[in-house]
Write an enzyme that holds these catalytic residues in place. Sequence first.
Site, PDB file in Angstrom:
ATOM      1  N   CYS A  86      36.607  29.730  35.797  1.00 23.71           N
ATOM      2  CA  CYS A  86      37.452  29.136  36.834  1.00 23.71           C
ATOM      3  C   CYS A  86      38.731  28.524  36.263  1.00 23.71           C
ATOM      4  CB  CYS A  86      36.657  28.090  37.599  1.00 23.71           C
ATOM      5  SG  CYS A  86      36.183  26.672  36.588  1.00 23.71           S
ATOM      6  N   ALA A 111      38.285  25.702  33.904  1.00 22.50           N
ATOM      7  CA  ALA A 111      37.925  26.154  32.555  1.00 22.50           C
ATOM      8  C   ALA A 111      39.180  26.526  31.774  1.00 22.50           C
ATOM      9  CB  ALA A 111      36.970  27.346  32.628  1.00 22.50           C
ATOM     10  N   ARG A 171      33.560  25.494  22.938  1.00 17.15           N
ATOM     11  CA  ARG A 171      34.557  26.527  22.629  1.00 17.15           C
ATOM     12  C   ARG A 171      34.977  26.625  21.162  1.00 17.15           C
ATOM     13  NH1 ARG A 171      39.272  27.109  24.260  1.00 17.15           N
ATOM     14  NH2 ARG A 171      39.392  29.348  24.064  1.00 17.15           N
ATOM     15  N   HIS A 193      45.535  27.968  32.970  1.00 14.05           N
ATOM     16  CA  HIS A 193      46.491  27.969  31.862  1.00 14.05           C
ATOM     17  C   HIS A 193      47.859  27.547  32.385  1.00 14.05           C
ATOM     18  CE1 HIS A 193      43.908  31.552  30.328  1.00 14.05           C
ATOM     19  NE2 HIS A 193      43.357  30.402  29.984  1.00 14.05           N
TER      20      HIS A 193
HETATM   21  S1  SF4 Z   1      32.899  24.644  37.057  1.00 17.14           S
HETATM   22 FE1  SF4 Z   1      33.688  22.930  38.212  1.00 17.14          FE
HETATM   23  S2  SF4 Z   1      35.839  23.295  38.465  1.00 17.14           S
HETATM   24 FE2  SF4 Z   1      34.900  25.229  37.828  1.00 17.14          FE
HETATM   25  S3  SF4 Z   1      34.445  26.318  39.690  1.00 17.14           S
HETATM   26 FE3  SF4 Z   1      32.665  25.104  39.219  1.00 17.14          FE
HETATM   27  S4  SF4 Z   1      33.003  23.195  40.258  1.00 17.14           S
HETATM   28 FE4  SF4 Z   1      34.887  24.217  40.219  1.00 17.14          FE
END
Ligand code: SF4
Lengths: 460, 543
Positions: free
Chosen positions: B64, B67, B98, B196
């Site tokens: 996402c 991330a 990471r 990014h």
């Molecule tokens: S990990 Fe957190 S920020 Fe990423 S999609 Fe899931 S809820 Fe949303």
Amino acid sequence: MLLRHTTKEVKERKALTVNPAKTCQPVGAMYAALGVHGCLPHSHGSQGCCSYHRSALTRHYKEPVMAATSSFTEGSSVFGGQANLLQAIDNMFTIYEPEIVAVHSTCLSETIGDDLGQIVAKAKDDGKIPEGKHVVQASTPSYVGSHVTGYANMLEAFVKYFAFNTNEKVRQVNLLSGWVEPSDMREIKRIAEIMKVQNILLPDTSDVVDTPMTGKYEMYPKGGTTVKEIVSMGNSMSTIAMGEWCSKKAAIMLDNKCKVPFTMTDVAIGIKASDRFIQALSTAGKVSIPEAISEERGRLLDMVTDMHQYLYGKRVALWGDPDTLIPLTEFLLDLDMKPVYIVSGTPGKRFEKRMSEILCNKLPEAKVKNGPQADMFLMHQWIKEESVDLLIGNTYGKYIARDEGVPFVRMGFPIIDRVGHSYFPTVGYQGAIRILEKMLGAIMDKIDATTPEESFELVM
Amino acid sequence: MVIKKDYTNGLPDPSELKNEILAKYPRKVAKKRAKAMVVNDPEEQQEIAANIRTIPGIITQRGCTYAGCKGVVLGPTRDIINLVHGPIGCSFYAWLTRRNQTRPTEGEENFMTYAFSTDMQDENIVFGGEEKLKEAIREAFDMFKPKSIGIFSTCPVGLIGDDVHAVAREMKAELGINIFGFSCEGYRGVSQSAGHHIANNGIFKHVVGNDNRERTGKFQVNLMGEYNIGGDAFEIERIFEEIGVTLLSTYSGNSTVESFAYSHTADLNMVMCHRSINYIAEMMEEKYGIPWVKVNFIGAESTAKSLRKLADYFGDKELSAKVEEVIKREYAKVKAVADVIRPKVEGKLAMMFVGGSRAHHYQDLFNELGMKTVSAGYEFAHRDDYEGREVIPDIKIDADTRNIEDLVVEKDETHYREDLVKKKAELEKTGYTFKDYQGMMPEMKKNSLVIDDVNHWETEKLIEFYKPDVFCAGIKEKYVVQKYGVPLKQLHSYDYGGPYAAFGGAINFYKEMERMLATDIWKLVDAPWKHEPEIVGCVTADA
Ligand code: SF4
Ligand code: SF4
């Protein structure tokens, strides 16, 4: 220093969590769903959550962990994710052909207020669920509880959907295993077999996340509790639910829906919890306890008495999930060790109550905290204040272990830097022997590495 | 026994494979996926559908926006408290997973080993989380006394109306340190890529230019889009040091916010991962006149090329001589290893589906070993990373991209480098190219199959068709692919190995390929009795 900003000065915190001792619901729901045969977990939310949960489980098991996602857009976040889930269900059954899709929600879909039940019903009405296939759903918002809660919710959803009482009693016992490793699931089944107790174990991740290398990939490995088995749980004589946090909800559901009564017991870690499990099994299955089990227990006790001197009085810090911390603490006390610091990010008032019952006689001064801000940072601060001889917890403990020079035994979730947990159980008497072996190894390795040369021992 | 196709006269036409893959999909899905799979022809300008939403229900590699923002760009920066505003999970999963190495000096700040979260609860979702966020910032400041705090929004935050930017402003005024927020909720974009961009914007707005430090070196550069996985940046830093080039800041491996603040005093920006960082490079050029060039330090040849490009930019004889000296010396070492390993792996087949630049860059390393890349694609790149930057004007701006703020950047009159603008113009006359990213496709062989956002079903079919010798992807794919008996090399985490950048890295990578490809271990997968006729007979003692 790896954690160079951690000092012993504890300040009260109300809002900030540092180095959590828990994670979020869906990862638990995903793990539980993997323990059902032919099931594809589905994460209803943005794709990031799914990616994180799959990665976490994959790193822990070094095995394929499959799950799909509703891949929310900004639009679905505003208008709701119904269209996404409907399309997802259609795509999953067409492309990946599972028997069951187990949908869990995420913070996002919960915040929006998506009603999973209604969407799944619509999918059924729209003919998106093929004949004979199933979509099970569980609500798993991470701003409530922890990963353990998600596991419990998914488990409850499975029995709610499938278990069915046809009024023909079957001579079998339901076993709700709690969040343990595939090795533990195998061990539970092995014990039940020795005891000659017909049983259905739910979930069962053995032969799912510990599959052999064959040169062939199976998207739905042979393991996992089958639909037929879960259905028949409604006809069982009784249920043994291990671990309140993980299994109680499903046990209550079975009781309410199918009138199958349950016994609540702890996850069988250590001597007494294993004793209670064996006794519960004997009562529920109406069988006597075979000699083979007593012998296993005897071997454990033999090892404990042999090695007592290395364990006696050792101060231990531990963190993890209530269901495993409770029996583990009890075990450590039985070994005359001192579990002085205990932390779990998972909330629940029962935790403190259970812990104080266990600790009050032998170690009332132990520090125990769970829920908000009960994190590994706090535990580390306690350790800075007065050190310990051993750490027990998930991989994140290695940073503390190195900074403080404390022996470390990995237990819990996730373990992402060592192997073995998939194959060697920590439940039952055999499992207790493994825990002992690990603890002794860590403690004695430190003795060997640090003792003055003149007192270096060959025989220990 | 795996029967391989014959690739001596070029790659087979994979159109049949593509059709087979598509045949399984529902019609709408097939239509979309067809555009994301291109049978490559390097002579043609082909279009690929990239940076398009993943279809719900598809098992994707993608993550996402959060991330990409917290994990990728800001994660590797050590002197900042990265506070995740949201429920616990998002922060937990991005905690140390990471492998961005960092090397703080004694006593210097390093918060990378910590996870900070507001751990939102039910009541914060219902009544709003701003107060909790403020309190968390105060507590963090109180305990750790950081110089900067970044706030990262996860999915629920935007929906419940928490304004992290307003909170940041307020707390910045209250505490007197630099505090800034990111609206990087997971759903904001198609993938990590949106994150990014959001991170680039945030750093540029709140950090770059805060410290107009005096020059410290004759040649000052920034390295961009290098995240120091497994120590890659250390390898590159070592070379810069030796040739006398001052690396002001790396975005963002082994980095500090402190160095971002004076990074605008560089003479040149060198861009490694174009996808994740080109925005800052562009904005720095607009605001400060600092030109940027695309470089690649993956592969010995590419490293040499990039170093020469750097030396040519400065046009300094001494620097060029030093660069040549290093190349010559390091090349000898690289060659010695390649000569031993190449014969063992030559002709083997690789495929790679990863990231926004690595699926391209790593082909160089495979080429050096004489291995063939039969299929490749990115997880979160855009069309320009496949087809080259010249397609940027043609890329449709969709709703997701519109979501991300397009910063209006103005020339900084006091610090604008007219000298560099002039230098750039002169160099361009000699054929030196700036901002020239050609993308992956022109460099790939005819008939290689290029796939954007590859998914699980496609992965299975690819393995079946090509029977590759090595597959490069990430952790989620690793054990799936290996169950087929095909070794997988993780190109996000390097399987906890590396470094693979620059000359030393190339040697490490060659050795890694030797380990993975020249082993006999896979031959043991079948038990000996699998291939023998079953023993028949009776089960008596004297049978
Ligand atoms: S990990 Fe957190 S920020 Fe990423 S999609 Fe899931 S809820 Fe949303
Ligand atoms: S948004 Fe919620 S479900 Fe998703 S990763 Fe974060 S805490 Fe977990």
